[in-house]
Design an enzyme around this catalytic site. Structure first.
Site, PDB file in Angstrom:
ATOM      1  N   HIS A  49       0.873  -1.167   0.000  1.00 24.28           N
ATOM      2  CA  HIS A  49       0.000   0.000   0.000  1.00 24.28           C
ATOM      3  C   HIS A  49       0.914   1.222   0.000  1.00 24.28           C
ATOM      4  O   HIS A  49       2.087   1.134   0.417  1.00 24.28           O
ATOM      5  CB  HIS A  49      -0.876   0.026   1.254  1.00 24.28           C
ATOM      6  CG  HIS A  49      -1.862  -1.102   1.305  1.00 24.28           C
ATOM      7  ND1 HIS A  49      -1.884  -2.034   2.308  1.00 24.28           N
ATOM      8  CD2 HIS A  49      -2.865  -1.431   0.460  1.00 24.28           C
ATOM      9  CE1 HIS A  49      -2.864  -2.893   2.082  1.00 24.28           C
ATOM     10  NE2 HIS A  49      -3.469  -2.564   0.969  1.00 24.28           N
ATOM     11  N   ASP A  52       2.283   1.563   3.332  1.00 23.13           N
ATOM     12  CA  ASP A  52       3.257   0.532   3.743  1.00 23.13           C
ATOM     13  C   ASP A  52       4.643   1.014   3.301  1.00 23.13           C
ATOM     14  O   ASP A  52       5.629   0.837   4.008  1.00 23.13           O
ATOM     15  CB  ASP A  52       2.997  -0.811   3.042  1.00 23.13           C
ATOM     16  CG  ASP A  52       1.715  -1.485   3.516  1.00 23.13           C
ATOM     17  OD1 ASP A  52       1.415  -1.414   4.724  1.00 23.13           O
ATOM     18  OD2 ASP A  52       1.020  -2.082   2.665  1.00 23.13           O
ATOM     19  N   GLU A 174      -8.792  -4.320  -8.818  1.00 23.92           N
ATOM     20  CA  GLU A 174      -9.060  -5.547  -8.046  1.00 23.92           C
ATOM     21  C   GLU A 174     -10.519  -5.499  -7.587  1.00 23.92           C
ATOM     22  O   GLU A 174     -10.841  -4.867  -6.584  1.00 23.92           O
ATOM     23  CB  GLU A 174      -8.125  -5.612  -6.830  1.00 23.92           C
ATOM     24  CG  GLU A 174      -8.375  -6.834  -5.966  1.00 23.92           C
ATOM     25  CD  GLU A 174      -7.500  -6.897  -4.707  1.00 23.92           C
ATOM     26  OE1 GLU A 174      -6.525  -6.138  -4.569  1.00 23.92           O
ATOM     27  OE2 GLU A 174      -7.820  -7.729  -3.842  1.00 23.92           O
ATOM     28  N   ASP A 283      -2.922 -13.436  -1.070  1.00 28.12           N
ATOM     29  CA  ASP A 283      -3.551 -12.465  -0.153  1.00 28.12           C
ATOM     30  C   ASP A 283      -4.254 -13.290   0.935  1.00 28.12           C
ATOM     31  O   ASP A 283      -5.474 -13.397   0.960  1.00 28.12           O
ATOM     32  CB  ASP A 283      -4.528 -11.542  -0.902  1.00 28.12           C
ATOM     33  CG  ASP A 283      -4.856 -10.283  -0.087  1.00 28.12           C
ATOM     34  OD1 ASP A 283      -4.344 -10.157   1.041  1.00 28.12           O
ATOM     35  OD2 ASP A 283      -5.626  -9.433  -0.581  1.00 28.12           O
TER      36      ASP A 283
HETATM   37  C1  GLO Z   1      -9.344  -6.909   0.584  1.00 25.37           C
HETATM   38  C2  GLO Z   1      -8.365  -6.861  -0.482  1.00 25.37           C
HETATM   39  C3  GLO Z   1      -7.073  -6.203  -0.048  1.00 25.37           C
HETATM   40  C4  GLO Z   1      -6.292  -5.729  -1.261  1.00 25.37           C
HETATM   41  C5  GLO Z   1      -5.074  -4.922  -0.860  1.00 25.37           C
HETATM   42  C6  GLO Z   1      -4.337  -4.387  -2.072  1.00 25.37           C
HETATM   43  O1  GLO Z   1     -10.336  -7.556   0.534  1.00 25.37           O
HETATM   44  O2  GLO Z   1      -8.141  -8.116  -0.986  1.00 25.37           O
HETATM   45  O3  GLO Z   1      -6.306  -7.084   0.717  1.00 25.37           O
HETATM   46  O4  GLO Z   1      -5.886  -6.782  -2.029  1.00 25.37           O
HETATM   47  O5  GLO Z   1      -5.484  -3.864  -0.053  1.00 25.37           O
HETATM   48  O6  GLO Z   1      -5.009  -3.341  -2.620  1.00 25.37           O
HETATM   49 MG    MG Z   2      -6.668  -8.748  -2.387  1.00 24.39          MG
END
Ligand code: GLO
Ligand code: MG
Length: 351
Positions: A49, A52, A174, A283
Site C-alpha cells: 500500500h 506501507d 481488483e 492475499d
Molecule cells: C481486501 C483486499 C485487499 C487488497 C489490498 C491491495 O479484501 O483483498 O487485501 O488486495 O489492499 O489493494
Molecule cells: Mg486482495
C-alpha cells in the site's frame, strides 16, 4: 510453453489477528522483520500500500515522501526483492468515509485523486509500474445515497488522472462485490475490464483477480482469470480461499476449494502466466487462533500448495482427458479428475 512463476505477498498478510469482533491477539512484526520472511520463504515480490511504503504519508510533504520511497527502493534492492505494486489505501482515511473517487463530497474526491497521484509517484520512486486499485469504499450501504451512473464516470475520471500523471503506470483493478460496502460499483472482473475500455488508455488498465472476491460474487475464480487472460489483462492474482458466501476470509490457498484451486493453477499455467513478469500474489491471512511464532505458516502452506498443484496440472493425462471429452463422458472425466487429485492408484482406469 507453460507459466513462469514468481511469488509475492503484502506486509498486511502477516498480521496481528484482529477481526471486527476482537482486538489484536499477536504482537506485531516490524516491516524489517517481515522483509526477512520474504527471503526465508522464497518470495520475490513485495505488494505495498502507499502507506506501507511510506508510513503516515499524509503528514509529510511530497519531497519527504519520495525520499522515504527511494530509501525503501535501496533496501529492497539489497535484499533482491521487487516492489510488485503500490495500492493507494483509500479506505482508512477519515477523509474517505463516504468513498474516495465516488464520495459525494468534492473535497474528498479531490483528496482521493491527489493521494492516488502521489501513490503513482511513490511507484515511480520504487521503479514499479503497477498500481492496484482495490476500490473498497466505491459503492454504497444504501443505493439511494449516490448517483450510480456518475459514480462509474468518476472512477473512469480518476483512472484517467492517474494515467495522465504517470505515463508508465499500469492500473490493475481488483474487484470485490461487497465488504466493507454492502454493494460495490465494480464487483467482478467483467465490470473492471469493461471500465478499462472506457479510459483514456485501455492498454494500461487491467485487472487483478482475487480468489475470495470471485467466490463472494458467486463466480468461479479460474473462469474470472480466464476472462481477463482472454483480454490480455490479467496482470496479477491474489490467491487465497473462501468458505461460501460469508465475510471475506482470506484462507490459505486451496484450503476450502481444492479442485477450484487446481483449476486456477491450471488456467495460469496453460496460458503462460508470468511470462511477461506477472507475479503470483497471495492475499492470505493466518487464523486468529494462530500463535505468534506461526504467523507466516499460512504463506508457506499456500506457496507449497501452488507447487503441489502445478505438479498435478502437469501430470494430468491430456490424452485421456480428450478421450473423455470426445466420448462426452463427463462423468468419467469428473471421476478421473477427482482420482488424480487424490493420488488414487489406477486413477486413469476410472474404476
Ligand atoms: C481486501 C483486499 C485487499 C487488497 C489490498 C491491495 O479484501 O483483498 O487485501 O488486495 O489492499 O489493494
Ligand atoms: Mg486482495
Amino acid at each position: 510453453m507453460a507459466g513462469k512463476f514468481r511469488f509475492s505477498f503484502g506486509p498486511w498478510n502477516i498480521h496481528e489477528g484482529s477481526d471486527p469482533f476482537g482486538p489484536p491477539v499477536r504482537e506485531s512484526f516490524s516491516f524489517e522483520e517481515k522483509l526477512k520472511v520474504y527471503k526465508k520463504l522464497g518470495f520475490q515480490g513485495v505488494q505495498l500500500h502507499d502507506d506501507d511504503a511510506v508510513p503516515n504519508l499524509d503528514r509529510y510533504r511530497v519531497k519527504m515522501v519520495l525520499q522515504v520511497a527511494r530509501e525503501l527502493k535501496k533496501r529492497l534492492d539489497d535484499l533482491e526483492l521487487e516492489a510488485e505494486f503500490i495500492a493507494p489505501r483509500l479506505w482508512e482515511s477519515p477523509r474517505t468515509i463516504d468513498g474516495g473517487y465516488t464520495s459525494n463530497d468534492p473535497k474528498e474526491r479531490r483528496y482521493a485523486i491527489d493521494r492516488s497521484i502521489l501513490a503513482a509517484d511513490i511507484a515511480a520512486a520504487l521503479d514499479c509500474d503497477r498500481m492496484v486499485l482495490w476500490l473498497a469504499r466505491e459503492g454504497t450501504y444504501i443505493r439511494e445515497s449516490k448517483d450510480p451512473v456518475a459514480s462509474v464516470e468518476r472512477i473512469v475520471e480518476a483512472c484517467n488522472r492517474i494515467l495522465q500523471h504517470n505515463k508508465k503506470i499500469r492500473i490493475l483493478i481488483e474487484p470485490k462485490p461487497n465488504e466493507p460496502m454492502d454493494l460495490a460499483y465494480l464487483p467482478t472482473i467483467g465490470h473492471a475490464i469493461a471500465l478499462s475500455y472506457r479510459t483514456a488508455d485501455p492498454g494500461r488498465v487491467g485487472a487483478l483477480v482475487e480468489t475470495a472476491h470471485a467466490l463472494l460474487a458467486g463466480l468461479d475464480p479460474s473462469d474470472e482469470m480466464a476472462y481477463a487472460l482472454y483480454h490480455q489483462k490479467l496482470w496479477s492474482v491474489h490467491l487465497n480461499d473462501q468458505n461460501g458466501l460469508k465475510y471475506d476470509q482470506d484462507k490459505s490457498f486451496g484450503s476450502a476449494n481444492l479442485r477450484m484451486a487446481f483449476n486456477q493453477v491450471r488456467v495460469l499455467d496453460e496460458n503462460n502466466y508470468g511470462r511477461k513478469g506477472e507475479f503470483v500474489g497471495l492475499d492470505v491471512k493466518a487464523m486468529r487462533t494462530q500463535k505468534r511464532e506461526g504467523s507466516a505458516k499460512h504463506l508457506e502452506t499456500s506457496l507449497a500448495m501452488f507447487h503441489f498443484l502445478i505438479e498435478k496440472v502437469r501430470a494430468l493425462d491430456r490424452k485421456l482427458e480428450r478421450q473423455f471429452i470426445e466420448a462426452r463422458d463427463y462423468e468419467g472425466l469428473d471421476a478421473y479428475i477427482l482420482r488424480h487429485l487424490l493420488g488414487v492408484k489406477g486413477a486413469k482406469k476410472g474404476r
